[in-house]
Design an enzyme around this catalytic site. Structure first.
Site, short mmCIF file in Angstrom:
data_model
loop_
_atom_site.label_atom_id
_atom_site.label_comp_id
_atom_site.label_asym_id
_atom_site.label_seq_id
_atom_site.Cartn_x
_atom_site.Cartn_y
_atom_site.Cartn_z
N SER A 116 0.81 -1.23 0.00
CA SER A 116 0.00 0.00 0.00
C SER A 116 0.83 1.28 0.00
O SER A 116 0.27 2.37 -0.07
CB SER A 116 -0.93 -0.01 1.22
N ASP A 149 -17.54 0.68 0.29
CA ASP A 149 -16.71 -0.49 0.58
C ASP A 149 -17.46 -1.45 1.51
O ASP A 149 -17.58 -1.17 2.71
CB ASP A 149 -15.40 -0.07 1.24
#
Length: 631
Positions: free
Chosen positions: A328, A352
């Site tokens: 990430s 999400d």
């Protein structure tokens, strides 16, 4: 009846004797003529040539090796020095014709093993000029010097000579950056300038010692000497001093280097610290390390095997050669790509539920938070490191745009100016996959590339440089170790183009999201920034080492220690006027924010705070003007 007595023919015998005398005279005359003719050729026709040969038997040119340049850190701390040493040399022409017997005696006198005795023969077989001494042993002890002196009458051609050899005072602390010198091997000897390296026994093998070898080495000097029939020097006819090598001042800070090593501890990994304003490498740690002094005199096979075969790979430079999935930590660069291409705005939202699905596919690409974060915009997606948001963004960008934007940040290519060992890494593309795998590119591979997984591989140095570009708002400065070489700053022969965005506000918007990672109450690395006197922009990363099956959860208890996730963290500070960039990678550390984040914070404190723990005045400007976290 008595036989008649033969009478001698005196006249006939006289003629026979005369003919023989004439034949002998002719033979003598012919031999004298050949001798006179040969003398004429040697003394008249070949006078100059034979005079030169005669002079060469009497006059010899002996090389004088130059003193190697020193290497310092940015504050004048010596990182590579020269210390006096007593070496054992042999001049074959002075050994009395039986060098093998002399070497056998030497091995017996010094109590050397069979391997060392064989090495002497290898050293003597190397190409050299007449009467040029060959170094057999480096750094003799006082006892060895005494033994050679006492047995000198049995060791013709051998001499103990003072030399300078390399010494690394801080040993393993700079082994991977400064590098080391070692004895010249046969392959190197064939490629080197025979004139410049006459009398030189060592050459830079790795690091700065290798990259700047020609500047550090200097230029050879010589002595023209007259010798007797036994090769002994009678007098010096001419002398030219060697030119010492140039000194090099590095950008490294020894104090910061030690602080970074302390922060990393005994964990396998790396720390890279850059100055975003100019590309100076302030610290470069690859752990574990090794003592470069072992290689200077010639490392033993046992010692080298222990380093080479160690499961922790101390000889491996993780900063330059280690290839890892960035995880990430590349999400800020992906966000820049989305903003600049117009695919998203800072307020663009994605829901999400804990996973992402491509249209018309039922495969679930999981978020690290299986329960999901609900509606997230770009700021909260960076703050929470939300995978679902970046799956969606990567899908909207497409592989071609995603590849091109990430390549602008130096990912998947060599970025340094003077670090020859650097690996290029890999920024995958459909063309690359067709060429190497003979397969088509799949949409799902674009998604996982958007969170720094899949085929993508980068070095810690490249990750630090990409973060430096975020801090400098796209201004390219190649990372470099040399500040000055012989008093002159090195130039970049192939400067990289700056990253120019359609809207420069994108840099600040992404920086704001990275600051929320550290300072927002919901930020996943807020613990690492607790109590900081300056504002930090950071991003964590946790990258898989081995893949897990669809729907399966990561279980550290069932995973071998060396198969656990790598922990990464990148950041710059102070966020409003960046002065330092730090990238940390810890092999099998598992949690980027929890494990690597505190290392970044500790290194930043060592750089930005004074001995009393207060923010240094040069970094205090605007430090209190912390922007309000986005909500």
């Amino acid at each position: 009846m008595p036989q008649p007595i033969p009478l001698k023919d005196h006249e006939k015998e006289k003629h026979l004797v005369n003919r023989r005398l004439l034949a002998c005279a002719a033979l003598v005359f012919s031999l004298c003529a050949v001798l006179v003719g040969r003398l004429y050729v040697l003394q008249v026709v070949q006078h100059e040539q034979q005079s030169a040969v005669s002079e060469n038997n009497r006059v010899h040119v002996l090389p004088i090796a130059p003193e190697r340049g020193l290497i310092y850190d940015r504050n004048g701390v010596v990182l590579a020095d020269n210390k006096p040493s007593f070496d054992l040399t042999m001049t074959r022409e002075r050994a009395g014709g039986d060098t093998a017997k002399v070497l056998d005696t030497l091995a017996q006198v010094l109590g050397l093993g069979e391997d060392e005795r064989k090495q002497f023969d290898k050293d003597l077989r190397r190409g050299r000029k007449p009467f040029e001494p060959v170094t057999l042993m480096v750094g003799l002890s006082e006892e060895q010097i005494a033994l050679v002196a006492v047995n000198q009458f049995r060791l013709p051609g051998l001499e103990v000579e003072p030399q300078f050899i390399r010494e690394y005072p801080l040993a393993e602390h700079f082994a991977h950056s400064v590098g080391y010198v070692g004895r010249i091997n046969e392959k190197e000897a064939k490629a080197l300038d025979n004139t410049e390296y006459r009398g030189t026994q060592s050459i830079g093998k790795t690091g700065i010692e290798h990259f700047y070898e020609s500047q550090l080495h200097g230029h050879v000097g010589y002595e023209e000497v007259e010798t007797n029939a036994q090769g002994r020097v009678m007098r010096v006819l001419n002398h030219k001093d060697p030119t010492p090598g140039q000194d090099i001042v590095l950008t490294l800070d020894a104090h910061l280097q030690l602080a970074a090593e302390k922060a990393l501890g005994d964990r396998r990994g790396s720390v890279v610290v850059l100055d975003p304003a100019n590309g100076d490498v302030l610290a470069m740690v690859s752990n574990p390390s090794f003592d470069p002094n072992l290689f200077v005199k010639g490392i033993s096979y046992k010692q080298y095997a222990a380093l080479r075969d160690s499961i922790d790979r101390p000889l491996f430079n993780r900063v330059l050669r280690g290839l890892y999935a960035p995880g990430s930590t590349v999400k800020p660069e992906v966000a820049i790509a989305g903003l600049d291409s117009g695919v998203i705005t800072p307020g663009s939202r994605v829901f999400d539920p804990g996973y992402y699905e491509l249209p018309n596919y039922d495969h679930k690409y999981r978020n690290w938070n299986r329960s999901g974060d609900g509606w997230v915009d770009m700021y909260s997606a960076i703050m929470r490191s939300n995978d679902t948001y970046f799956y969606d963004l990567a899908h909207k960008l497409g592989i071609d745009r995603l590849h091109d934007y990430l390549a602008e940040f130096g990912l998947g290519q060599k970025v340094s100016l003077d670090m020859f060992e650097e690996a290029a890494g890999l920024m995958p593309s459909p063309e690359w996959k067709r060429a190497t795998r003979r397969q088509a590119w799949f949409p799902g591979e674009t998604l996982i590339l958007g969170i720094g997984q899949g085929y993508m591989q980068v070095t810690p140095l490249q990750l630090a440089q990409a973060t430096s570009l975020l801090a400098s708002k796209g201004v390219w400065h190649r990372p470099h170790l040399a500040m000055t070489v012989g008093g002159t700053a090195p130039l970049d022969p192939h400067p990289m183009p700056d990253i120019v965005l359609h809207d420069r506000h994108a840099w600040d918007q992404v920086s704001q999201g990275m600051q929320m990672v550290m300072h927002d109450p919901r930020g996943i690395a807020r613990a690492a920034a607790a109590g900081a006197q300056y504002r930090i922009a950071g991003k964590s990363g946790t990258a898989q080492v081995v893949a897990i099956r669809q729907g399966e959860r990561y279980n550290r208890e069932k995973t071998q220690e060396r198969h656990r996730d790598n922990a990464l963290f990148v950041g710059f500070a102070p966020a409003d006027h960046p002065s330092v960039v730090v990238a940390v990678m810890i092999e099998n550390g598992e949690a980027g924010g929890r494990v690597a984040g505190p290392v970044v914070r500790e290194v930043m404190d060592a750089y930005l705070l004074d001995e009393q723990g207060h923010l240094k005045p040069e970094y205090a400007g605007g430090a209190g003007a912390h922007a309000a976290p986005h909500s």
